[in-house]
Design an enzyme around this catalytic site. Structure first.
Site, short mmCIF file in Angstrom:
data_model
loop_
_atom_site.label_atom_id
_atom_site.label_comp_id
_atom_site.label_asym_id
_atom_site.label_seq_id
_atom_site.Cartn_x
_atom_site.Cartn_y
_atom_site.Cartn_z
N ASP A 14 0.51 -1.14 -0.03
CA ASP A 14 0.34 -0.17 0.22
C ASP A 14 0.61 1.16 0.09
O ASP A 14 0.24 2.40 1.02
CB ASP A 14 -1.32 -0.06 1.01
CG ASP A 14 -2.22 -1.25 1.31
OD1 ASP A 14 -2.22 -1.89 0.18
OD2 ASP A 14 -2.43 -1.54 2.58
N LYS A 17 2.19 2.03 -4.77
CA LYS A 17 2.66 1.50 -6.38
C LYS A 17 1.27 2.18 -7.63
O LYS A 17 1.92 2.13 -8.45
CB LYS A 17 2.35 0.21 -6.43
CG LYS A 17 3.73 -0.32 -5.43
CD LYS A 17 3.81 -1.81 -4.90
CE LYS A 17 2.41 -2.94 -4.51
NZ LYS A 17 2.32 -2.05 -2.81
N GLY A 41 -3.91 -3.95 -3.86
CA GLY A 41 -5.58 -3.64 -4.10
C GLY A 41 -4.84 -2.27 -4.81
O GLY A 41 -3.84 -1.66 -3.31
N HIS A 42 -5.01 -1.77 -5.45
CA HIS A 42 -4.22 -0.03 -6.24
C HIS A 42 -5.27 0.68 -6.79
O HIS A 42 -5.49 0.35 -7.33
CB HIS A 42 -3.11 -0.87 -7.22
CG HIS A 42 -2.34 -1.87 -7.10
ND1 HIS A 42 -0.51 -2.37 -8.05
CD2 HIS A 42 -1.57 -2.56 -5.72
CE1 HIS A 42 -0.71 -3.32 -7.51
NE2 HIS A 42 -0.84 -3.28 -5.55
N GLN A 222 1.36 -6.77 -3.47
CA GLN A 222 2.03 -6.02 -2.31
C GLN A 222 3.57 -5.98 -1.91
O GLN A 222 4.21 -4.77 -2.42
CB GLN A 222 2.89 -7.89 -1.88
CG GLN A 222 1.27 -8.85 -1.60
CD GLN A 222 0.24 -9.30 -2.82
OE1 GLN A 222 1.39 -10.03 -3.51
NE2 GLN A 222 -0.75 -8.56 -2.85
P1 GDP Z 1 -0.81 0.48 -3.63
O1 GDP Z 1 -1.31 -1.04 -3.23
O2 GDP Z 1 0.66 0.38 -3.60
O3 GDP Z 1 -1.12 0.36 -4.97
O4 GDP Z 1 -1.37 1.61 -2.67
P2 GDP Z 1 -3.05 1.79 -2.46
O5 GDP Z 1 -3.32 2.19 -3.45
O6 GDP Z 1 -3.37 0.44 -1.40
O7 GDP Z 1 -2.58 2.81 -1.49
C1 GDP Z 1 -2.23 3.72 -1.25
C2 GDP Z 1 -2.68 4.72 -1.39
O8 GDP Z 1 -2.97 6.13 -1.04
C3 GDP Z 1 -4.32 5.29 -1.81
O9 GDP Z 1 -4.85 5.80 -1.25
C4 GDP Z 1 -3.55 6.31 -2.83
O10 GDP Z 1 -4.90 6.89 -3.14
C5 GDP Z 1 -2.90 6.98 -2.04
N1 GDP Z 1 -1.85 7.97 -2.91
C6 GDP Z 1 -1.10 7.48 -3.30
N2 GDP Z 1 -0.02 8.68 -3.47
C7 GDP Z 1 -0.44 9.55 -2.58
C8 GDP Z 1 -0.10 10.76 -2.41
O11 GDP Z 1 1.26 11.16 -2.59
N3 GDP Z 1 -0.60 11.62 -1.41
C9 GDP Z 1 -1.58 11.11 -0.57
N4 GDP Z 1 -2.44 12.11 0.19
N5 GDP Z 1 -2.61 9.84 -1.35
C10 GDP Z 1 -1.37 8.97 -1.60
P1 IMO Z 2 -0.69 -4.05 -2.00
O1 IMO Z 2 -0.61 -4.91 -4.04
C1 IMO Z 2 -0.68 -4.58 2.17
C2 IMO Z 2 -1.35 -8.54 3.29
C3 IMO Z 2 -2.08 -9.30 4.88
C4 IMO Z 2 -1.87 -10.16 5.63
C5 IMO Z 2 -0.32 -10.87 4.75
C6 IMO Z 2 -1.12 -12.19 3.41
O2 IMO Z 2 -2.12 -3.28 -1.82
O3 IMO Z 2 0.11 -3.40 -1.57
P2 IMO Z 2 -2.49 -13.05 2.31
O4 IMO Z 2 -3.81 -12.73 1.55
O5 IMO Z 2 -1.68 -12.41 1.18
O6 IMO Z 2 -2.65 -14.15 2.63
O7 IMO Z 2 -2.05 -12.08 3.42
O8 IMO Z 2 -0.49 -9.95 3.56
N1 IMO Z 2 -1.49 -8.43 2.00
C7 IMO Z 2 -0.43 -7.05 1.89
N2 IMO Z 2 -1.13 -5.61 2.79
N3 IMO Z 2 -1.68 -4.90 0.96
C8 IMO Z 2 -0.88 -5.49 -0.25
O9 IMO Z 2 -1.25 -5.50 -1.68
C9 IMO Z 2 -1.52 -7.11 0.50
N4 IMO Z 2 -1.49 -8.08 0.40
C10 IMO Z 2 -1.34 -8.97 0.94
O10 IMO Z 2 -3.16 -8.11 4.85
O11 IMO Z 2 -1.09 -9.03 6.28
MG MG Z 3 -2.99 -1.65 -1.93
#
Ligand code: GDP
Ligand code: IMO
Ligand code: MG
Length: 431
Positions: A14, A17, A41-42, A222
Site C-alpha cells: 500500500d 504503487k 488493491g491499487h 504486495q
Molecule cells: P498500492 O497498493 O501500493 O497501490 O497502494 P494503495 O492504493 O493500496 O494505497 C495507497 C493510497 O494512497 C491510495 O489511497 C492512493 O490514492 C493514495 N496515494 C498515493 N499517493 C499519494 C500521495 O502522494 N498523497 C496522498 N495524499 N495520497 C496518495
Molecule cells: P498491495 O499490492 C497490504 C498482507 C495481508 C496479510 C498478509 C497475508 O495492495 O500492496 P494474504 O491474503 O496475502 O495471504 O495475506 O499480507 N497483504 C497486503 N497488505 N497490501 C497488499 O497488497 C497486501 N497483500 C497482502 O494483510 O497481512
Molecule cells: Mg494496496
C-alpha cells in the site's frame, strides 16, 4: 533489445504503487502483473474518479497498453470478470488483456481454507485478506493446482472433482460444510467461456515484444517485507513480490531488467499482523491514519501507521537492486508539526543498521529517530522539487543521502497529476 522496468513495494504494501505504475505505463507497451492475486488493491485517481485494481494490471488505464497477467499470478476468475465488467462500464473496451495459460486459479475451497486456517491459528493469526491466496499457492507447489489452461481443457471436471473431494475431507474435519463440486463446475465453466479469448502464452508474447524493441513495465503487488522468503515470516504473503518474482512470475531473465523503482510512503503502514518496528500505536498513529486515509483498498481494514524506516528501506534497496525511489504522501507528513525518520534500530543496547526479518529481532528492536520540521503547507500544486518548501526538501534530501538512492518521484496528493517527476534523477541511475 529493450529493457523491462519494474515497480516494487518496499515495505508492507500500500505504498501507492498504483499511482506510480499509472504514470510509468504511459510510456510502456506492456503492463505486467507477475505475482499475488486479488489480495492486492491499487488505487488510481483520475479526474476525480477513483479506480481500485485488485487483479487487472494498473497500467490498463493507459490507451494502447497491453495488460498481462503472468504465470506467477493467482486468479480468482469471478473477481477478474467483475473487474473487466466494471472497467467496460467506465468506457474502456478491455480488448487489450492477456492472461497466462499457466496462471493458477483460485477456487471456493481455497477461500474456505484461508478462513479455516486463520481461525485455527487463533492468537497467531496472520491477518490474511481471506481471498484464498495462500491455499492456492499451496496447491501450486503441492502440484494439484488447476491452471487457467486446465479451466478450458477436456479434463477440467476430473481435476476439479478430485480436488473438491480431497479438500472436503479437510474442510469437514474442521467441522465445516463440504462443498458441492457440480455447482463449482457449472460456475467455473461459465467463467472459462468468458476468459477464453484472453488466454495465451504470455511468456513468448513478452519475448517477441522485447525483440521488437517494445517496452515492458512489470508491476509489483504486495511488497518486500511481505515476501515469503525475505519478509517477516510467517507474517507474509505466499509469493515473491521481490525482484526474483519478476523472472519466475512472467518468464523474463534478470539480464533484461532495467530500472527497478522502489515505492514507499513518506511514513509507513501495515495491514494484518506481524512485527512493525516504527509503528505508532497511540495518538500520532491515529492522526497519520486519518490524514493519509489509511484504510485497506481490499479489505477496508484500518491500517497500522508509523514512521518511515530507513533500516527496512535499505534492506529493500539491497535485495531488489532498486535504482530509484518513489516517495508518496509527502503532503500527508507535511500536515504534521514534526516528522520522524528511523535511521537505525536499538537492539539490546546496540545500534543496528542492518535489517533482519527475524521476528525475535524485530520485536526486540526500538527505532532511533531523526526529527524534521513539518507544516509544509499545501504542496499539491508543486510541479518541481525546487517549488517544495525548504523543510520538505530537507526531508527528501536526507532520505536520498541515507539510502544512496535517487528519489525520482514525489507524491504530493492522491490524484494522477499530484506527482513531482525528477527527470534529472534518471541520469544517475546507472550504478
Ligand atoms: P498500492 O497498493 O501500493 O497501490 O497502494 P494503495 O492504493 O493500496 O494505497 C495507497 C493510497 O494512497 C491510495 O489511497 C492512493 O490514492 C493514495 N496515494 C498515493 N499517493 C499519494 C500521495 O502522494 N498523497 C496522498 N495524499 N495520497 C496518495
Ligand atoms: P498491495 O499490492 C497490504 C498482507 C495481508 C496479510 C498478509 C497475508 O495492495 O500492496 P494474504 O491474503 O496475502 O495471504 O495475506 O499480507 N497483504 C497486503 N497488505 N497490501 C497488499 O497488497 C497486501 N497483500 C497482502 O494483510 O497481512
Ligand atoms: Mg494496496
Amino acid at each position: 533489445m529493450s529493457k523491462v522496468n519494474v515497480v516494487l513495494g518496499v515495505f508492507y504494501g500500500d505504498e501507492g504503487k498504483g499511482k506510480i505504475i499509472d504514470y510509468l505505463s504511459k510510456s510502456a507497451d506492456y503492463a505486467v502483473r507477475f505475482s499475488g492475486g486479488n489480495n492486492a488493491g491499487h488505487t488510481i485517481k483520475v479526474d476525480g474518479e477513483k479506480f481500485a485494481f485488485h487483479l487487472l494490471p494498473s497500467g490498463i488505464l493507459n490507451e494502447n497498453i497491453k495488460a498481462v497477467l503472468g504465470n506467477g499470478v493467482v486468479i480468482d476468475p469471478k473477481v477478474l470478470i467483475e473487474e473487466i465488467e466494471s472497467l467496460k462500464s467506465h468506457g474502456f473496451p478491455v480488448n487489450n488483456l492477456y492472461i497466462s495459460d499457466k496462471a493458477h486459479v483460485i477456487f471456493p475451497y481455497h477461500i474456505v481454507m484461508d478462513g479455516i486456517l486463520e481461525e485455527n491459528r487463533g492468537e497467531n493469526k496472520i491477518g490474511t485478506t481471506k481471498r484464498g491466496i495462500g491455499p492456492c499457492y499451496c496447491d501450486k507447489f503441492e502440484r494439484c493446482g488447476i491452471r487457467i489452461a486446465d479451466l478450458i481443457a477436456s479434463n477440467f471436471e476430473e481435476l476439479l472433482k478430485r480436488n473438491v473431494i480431497n479438500k472436503n475431507k479437510i474442510i469437514e474435519a474442521y467441522g465445516h460444510e463440504p462443498l458441492e463440486y457440480r455447482q463449482i463446475l457449472e460456475e467455473y465453466r461459465e467463467y472459462a467461456e468468458k476468459l477464453k479469448p484472453y488466454v495465451c502464452d504470455t511468456t513468448s508474447m513478452l519475448h517477441k515484444a522485447l525483440k521488437n524493441d517494445e517496452s515492458i513495465l512489470c508491476e509489483g503487488a504486495q511488497a518486500t517485507l511481505l515476501d515469503i522468503d525475505f519478509g517477516s515470516y510467517p507474517f507474509v504473503t505466499s509469493s515473491n513480490p521481490t525482484i526474483g518474482g519478476v523472472s519466475t512470475g512472467c518468464g523474463i531473465g534478470s539480464s533484461y531488467i532495467g530500472e527497478v523503482y522502489g515505492v514507499t510512503k513518506a511514513y509507513s503502514s501495515r495491514v494484518g499482523e506481524g512485527p512493525y518496528v516504527t509503528e505508532e500505536t497511540g495518538e500520532i498513529g491515529d492522526l497519520i491514519r486519518e490524514l493519509g486515509h489509511e484504510y485497506g483498498t481490499t479489505t477496508k481494514r484500518p491500517r497500522r501507521c508509523g514512521w518511515l524506516d530507513l533500516v527496512a528501506l535499505n534492506y529493500a534497496i539491497m535485495l531488489n537492486g532498486i535504482t530509484a525511489l518513489a516517495i508518496n504522501h509527502l503532503d500527508t507528513v507535511g500536515k504534521l508539526d514534526k516528522i520522524k525518520l528511523c535511521i537505525a534500530y536499538n537492539y539490546n543496547g546496540n545500534i543496528i543498521t542492518d535489517f533482519s526479518s527475524n521476528i525475535d529481532f524485530l520485536t526486540s528492536c526500538t527505532p532511533i529517530y531523526e526529527e524534521f520540521e513539518g507544516n509544509f503547507g499545501d504542496i499539491s500544486n508543486c510541479k518541481t522539487f525546487d517549488e517544495l518548501p525548504e523543510n520538505a526538501q530537507k526531508y527528501i534530501n536526507r532520505i536520498e543521502e541515507l539510502t544512496d538512492t535517487p528519489v525520482k518521484f514525489i507524491g504530493t496528493g492522491a490524484a494522477r497529476e499530484n506527482t513531482i517527476i525528477r527527470e534529472e534523477k534518471q541520469k544517475q541511475l546507472i550504478r
